[in-house]
Design a protein around this motif. Structure first.
Motif, short mmCIF file in Angstrom:
data_model
loop_
_atom_site.label_atom_id
_atom_site.label_comp_id
_atom_site.label_asym_id
_atom_site.label_seq_id
_atom_site.Cartn_x
_atom_site.Cartn_y
_atom_site.Cartn_z
N ASN A 105 0.85 -1.19 0.00
CA ASN A 105 0.00 0.00 0.00
C ASN A 105 0.88 1.24 0.00
O ASN A 105 1.69 1.43 0.91
CB ASN A 105 -0.91 0.01 1.23
N LEU A 106 0.70 2.08 -1.02
CA LEU A 106 1.46 3.32 -1.13
C LEU A 106 0.54 4.41 -1.67
O LEU A 106 -0.13 4.20 -2.68
CB LEU A 106 2.66 3.16 -2.07
N CYS A 129 9.51 -0.99 1.57
CA CYS A 129 9.71 -1.16 3.01
C CYS A 129 8.90 -2.33 3.55
O CYS A 129 9.39 -3.15 4.32
CB CYS A 129 9.31 0.12 3.75
N ALA A 226 8.74 8.54 6.52
CA ALA A 226 7.55 8.51 5.67
C ALA A 226 7.89 8.55 4.18
O ALA A 226 7.01 8.33 3.35
CB ALA A 226 6.62 9.68 6.01
N GLY A 227 9.13 8.83 3.83
CA GLY A 227 9.52 8.86 2.42
C GLY A 227 10.72 9.77 2.23
O GLY A 227 10.90 10.73 2.98
N CYS A 240 1.31 13.14 2.48
CA CYS A 240 1.53 11.70 2.61
C CYS A 240 2.79 11.35 1.85
O CYS A 240 2.87 11.54 0.63
CB CYS A 240 0.34 10.92 2.06
N ILE A 242 5.73 8.84 0.25
CA ILE A 242 5.71 7.54 -0.44
C ILE A 242 6.82 6.72 0.20
O ILE A 242 8.00 6.88 -0.15
CB ILE A 242 5.94 7.69 -1.95
N PRO A 243 6.48 5.84 1.15
CA PRO A 243 7.52 5.18 1.95
C PRO A 243 8.19 4.00 1.26
O PRO A 243 8.13 2.85 1.73
CB PRO A 243 6.75 4.74 3.20
N GLN A 285 5.85 5.34 8.12
CA GLN A 285 4.54 5.97 8.19
C GLN A 285 3.90 5.98 6.80
O GLN A 285 4.54 6.36 5.82
CB GLN A 285 4.70 7.40 8.71
N ASN A 286 2.63 5.60 6.73
CA ASN A 286 1.95 5.54 5.43
C ASN A 286 0.58 6.21 5.51
O ASN A 286 -0.34 5.82 4.81
CB ASN A 286 1.80 4.08 4.99
N GLN A 287 0.46 7.22 6.38
CA GLN A 287 -0.80 7.92 6.56
C GLN A 287 -0.63 9.41 6.28
O GLN A 287 0.48 9.94 6.27
CB GLN A 287 -1.31 7.73 8.00
#
Length: 370
Positions: A105-106, A129, A226-227, A240, A242-243, A285-287
């Motif tokens: 999920n990205l 990740c 988080a990216g 948001c 992109i991790p 973190q993906n939120q």
């Protein structure tokens, strides 16, 4: 050498590609590209064989029967097939094995990646990740070996190719481009993103400013990753990252070794020739979060690290210079989202020479210091 693909691949002319003769000269017409390409005798032979459903091995044998030695036959066939794939003159069809697939999920999308064998799958996993075995996605990519190159196909049947060493960077770039062009975001920023206590920190800077190296330092200091390349922006002004796995160029490998030993020593080569290593961050973190700090990096040869406040309007102007949108322009919705980001955050310029000093100064600021 990479394991050969177990899936069956078929190369055939694209539906809008037409072969014709004119005064004994062979040519192809691409309706999509609106171009005509002349073929020599060998090229015409290869094209007609593909149109008849022949495999590459069949073509090699056919060229040998014409008096062309094996190595020359393979080299020339690979060259023309690559050119025809790049010009969308060929379709590539295959049936993939069902057990070589993972998903992730990205950026509010589900990414599904399939490979023709497990060794290829391992390379595809490198820039991610977190992933799960199996699963369908609204963004799908399949990968298969064709001689010494990897052929990639998207869910829209688009075809591209790359060298094996460039596979992981190519997958990362391809997925990133799809996310940037998604209508679920109003625009995106070229920035690394981290999270502290549920609030976002953006590191903005041109290539070479040290975003990834400083990100590695800040993750080691306790911030949540988080990216390291692109931050997606929603209409409400939240960001948001992109991790993907943290991507480090050669100049950061000594720091990587000091922090993690030789755990992440696999090297990949981007299409521009730059060598990189990937560091997956398990708790990435993906939120979506609100930004509290916007940091513009100004890397210098030497001198003490300094944080300088930036006027909000100047901050907006700088961010627009680092922004991308699906249609190439910032919309009014994007403008107001950008305004919300800047209004709710502290904008600072970080001038620094050493990443360790920059880390100390940023952590002091995030913890309520000056």
């Amino acid at each position: 050498m990479l394991e050969r693909s177990s899936a069956e691949m078929v190369l055939r002319p694209a539906p809008d590609a037409v072969f014709a003769l004119l005064d004994g000269r062979s040519m192809l017409f691409s309706e999509a590209g609106q171009k005509i390409f002349e073929l020599d005798r060998v090229g015409a032979f290869i094209w007609c064989k593909l149109a008849q459903g022949a495999s590459l091995e069949d073509i090699y044998r056919g060229l040998a029967a014409l008096g062309i030695d094996g190595n020359t036959a393979r080299q020339f066939t690979r060259q023309v097939v690559n050119v025809w794939i790049d010009r969308a003159l060929l379709e590539v069809d295959w049936r993939m094995p069902t057990d070589c697939v993972f998903s992730a999920n990205l950026g509010r999308h589900r990414i599904s990646v399939r490979a023709a064998n497990r060794e290829l799958l391992g390379r595809l996993l490198s820039p991610f990740c977190v992933s799960e075995q199996g699963g369908e996605g609204d963004i799908e990519i399949e990968a298969m070996m064709l001689d010494e190159q990897v052929i990639l196909r998207g869910e829209d049947s688009s075809i591209s190719r790359c060298d094996v060493e460039a596979l992981a960077p190519t997958i990362k770039a391809r997925v990133t481009e799809r996310l940037i062009r998604s209508n679920r975001w109003v625009f995106s920023l070229h920035a690394a993103s981290l999270v502290k206590d549920g609030m976002g920190l953006l590191l903005c800077g041109q290539p070479g400013a040290g975003k990834s190296t400083l990100t590695l330092q800040l993750v080691d200091a306790g911030l949540q990753y988080a990216g390291d390349d692109v931050a997606l922006v929603g209409a409400d002004g939240t960001i948001c990252g992109i991790p993907f796995a943290l991507t480090l160029k050669e100049g950061s490998w000594d720091l990587l070794s000091r922090l993690h030993g030789d755990r992440y020593d696999a090297t990949h080569c981007r299409c521009d020739g730059v060598r990189v290593r990937y560091v997956p961050i398990p708790d990435a973190q993906n939120q979506c979060v609100s930004a509290r700090w916007i940091i513009f990096l100004n890397r210098v040869a030497s001198g003490p690290a300094q944080l300088t406040a930036i006027d909000p309007l100047d901050s907006m102007k700088r961010l627009i210079e680092n922004a991308f949108a699906a249609d190439g322009r910032l919309s009014q919705a994007g403008f107001f989202a950008l305004k919300r980001i800047v209004a709710g955050a502290r904008s600072l310029q970080l001038t620094y020479g050493e990443a360790v000093e920059a880390r100390r100064l940023l952590m002091e600021s995030c913890n309520g210091g000056a």
